[in-house]
Scaffold this active site. Structure first.
Site, PDB file in Angstrom:
ATOM      1  N   LYS A  39     -38.443   6.410  25.125  1.00  0.00           N
ATOM      2  CA  LYS A  39     -39.509   5.547  24.594  1.00  0.00           C
ATOM      3  C   LYS A  39     -40.555   6.392  23.863  1.00  0.00           C
ATOM      4  CE  LYS A  39     -41.908   5.800  29.019  1.00  0.00           C
ATOM      5  NZ  LYS A  39     -42.092   5.129  30.324  1.00  0.00           N
ATOM      6  N   TYR A 266     -68.282  21.726  11.336  1.00  0.00           N
ATOM      7  CA  TYR A 266     -69.288  20.682  11.541  1.00  0.00           C
ATOM      8  C   TYR A 266     -70.247  21.022  12.675  1.00  0.00           C
ATOM      9  CZ  TYR A 266     -66.598  17.459   8.614  1.00  0.00           C
ATOM     10  OH  TYR A 266     -65.951  16.865   7.574  1.00  0.00           O
TER      11      TYR A 266
HETATM   12  C1  LIG Z   1     -41.551   5.971  31.320  1.00  0.00           C
HETATM   13  C2  LIG Z   1     -40.717   5.506  32.433  1.00  0.00           C
HETATM   14  C3  LIG Z   1     -39.833   6.369  33.089  1.00  0.00           C
HETATM   15  C4  LIG Z   1     -39.805   7.859  32.822  1.00  0.00           C
HETATM   16  O1  LIG Z   1     -40.851   8.449  33.527  1.00  0.00           O
HETATM   17  P1  LIG Z   1     -41.022  10.043  33.586  1.00  0.00           P
HETATM   18  O2  LIG Z   1     -42.145  10.230  34.525  1.00  0.00           O
HETATM   19  O3  LIG Z   1     -41.328  10.474  32.200  1.00  0.00           O
HETATM   20  O4  LIG Z   1     -39.734  10.595  34.071  1.00  0.00           O
HETATM   21  C5  LIG Z   1     -38.985   5.843  34.030  1.00  0.00           C
HETATM   22  N1  LIG Z   1     -39.021   4.523  34.332  1.00  0.00           N
HETATM   23  C6  LIG Z   1     -39.873   3.673  33.744  1.00  0.00           C
HETATM   24  C7  LIG Z   1     -39.863   2.231  34.129  1.00  0.00           C
HETATM   25  C8  LIG Z   1     -40.763   4.125  32.783  1.00  0.00           C
HETATM   26  O5  LIG Z   1     -41.623   3.278  32.214  1.00  0.00           O
END
Ligand SMILES: *Cc1c(COP(=O)(O)O)cnc(C)c1O
Length: 376
Positions: A39, A266
């Site tokens: 994701k 800045y």
């Molecule tokens: C993002 C996510 C993961 C992965 O989590 P990590 O801590 O990056 O391993 C697993 N399950 C769900 C439902 C997530 O949203």
């Protein structure tokens, strides 16, 4: 028209990705596969390229957050199992069926809509039933699940392909919450089985869960951050052997000798304490180089660490390179990742910025191109 890009880019080291995947696989028991979480553009590493690489390394199951992210992968020709962790919003049902996407299922109304669309097409859609075992976010609570299960069995358009939940505190190694969640998870899994449903996939663990907590009933685990070389929390630093995948680099656009007393950037929050040699890099907070690194950030140049001086601008940063011998315009500086056996880790950035490496990686902006270093 072809032209040279601004010399600011991210190297993505796919052999490090492979190494980290192997670490995740080593943590899986023999009945478990890795469902790779890609994701948020693979946590900023580039979803299509990372997914293709993971496919080459043998992964067949992937998860994204949104429908748009899933379609990006489908349009790149990635046909594997794709779980959409954000679920299916009203109006998206047809696209889920059209592109063979699996949503998590977390409410009854969505179940009804997906079922109707599937039946209309004389088809079925696979879903992963999401339960809230204590995360306090989304999914069926135990009582809701009990009430829903008889209904769910009637929905012939749905295949309950998976049963899943998510851990809230797995990154705290001594958390009692995780034990409670594991119990709740198994209890609800039993409810589902007692109702006559046999989900093929069962999964609970994120990276932290996989690293520190078993799940004997699980067929999948869902690592994200460890694939990219980040720690779920600093507590894992001695447990995991990970390599950074993302290396952020930018090359010196201008070198200037400034007399003692000169104000830099800045607000003149920095004044040269002596005659100084200042290097200017074409990168700034618009690229995800956080403004909190003003007078605090570091880069790696010619085998040594050099400090950021003055405020980080939208498109520029300044570094004090007074003590680097032989420095020239065009020399490249590593701001995140490693160079010459020196590294600046995402975990280190996170500590400095009071956040987590997840956010560090996700925020390296789209304005910076990714270059993929393939596996030897
Ligand atoms: C993002 C996510 C993961 C992965 O989590 P990590 O801590 O990056 O391993 C697993 N399950 C769900 C439902 C997530 O949203």
């Amino acid at each position: 028209m072809t032209y040279s890009a601004r010399p600011t880019w991210v190297d993505i080291d796919l052999s490090a990705l492979q190494h980290n995947l192997q670490q995740a696989l080593n943590l899986c028991s023999s009945n478990q596969r890795v469902l790779a979480v890609v994701k948020a553009d693979a946590y900023g590493h580039g979803a299509v390229q990372v997914t293709r690489a993971l496919q080459r390394f043998g992964v067949r199951d992937f998860a994204v957050a949104t429908l748009e992210e899933a379609l990006e992968l489908r349009q790149a020709g990635i046909g594997d199992n794709l779980l959409i962790l954000g679920g299916c919003f009203p109006g998206q049902e047809a696209v889920f069926l059209e592109f063979n996407l699996m949503p998590i299922l977390m409410d009854t109304a969505t179940a009804a809509r997906l079922n109707a669309e599937a039946l209309r097409r004389k088809r079925q859609i696979k879903v992963h039933l999401k339960v809230d075992s204590g995360m306090g976010r989304v999914g069926f609570l135990p009582a809701q699940l009990q009430e829903f299960l008889p209904q769910l069995r009637q929905l012939d358009g749905l295949i309950i392909e998976g049963f899943m939940s998510h851990l809230a505190c797995a990154d705290e190694l001594d958390s009692v919450v995780t034990h409670t969640q594991q119990d709740q998870f198994l209890m609800m899994l039993q409810m589902v089985r007692d109702a006559g449903l046999q989900p093929r996939e069962v999964h609970l663990n994120n990276s932290a869960g996989l690293s520190a907590w078993g799940c004997p009933d699980c067929t999948l685990s869902r690592p994200g951050i460890i694939l990219y070389g980040g720690l779920p929390s600093p507590a894992f630093s001695t447990r995991l052997d990970l390599q950074p995948v993302m290396h952020l680099r930018s090359c010196i656009a201008q070198l200037r000798s400034l007399p003692a007393g000169s104000g830099i950037s800045y607000g003149h929050s920095y004044h040269a304490h002596d005659n100084m040699l200042i290097a200017v890099l074409p990168i700034g907070y618009a690229d995800g180089y956080n403004r909190l690194f003003s007078n605090r950030g570091q880069g790696i140049l010619r085998g040594q660490k050099v400090p950021v001086v003055g405020k980080v601008c939208m498109d520029w940063i300044m570094l004090d390179v007074s003590y680097v011998t032989g420095v020239e315009i065009g020399d490249c500086v590593t701001l995140l990742g490693s160079m010459d056996d020196i590294s600046i880790t995402g975990d280190g950035w996170a500590e400095q910025l009071n956040t987590i490496p997840y956010e560090v990686f996700c925020r390296i902006g789209n304005r910076i191109p990714r270059r993929y270093q393939s596996v030897p």
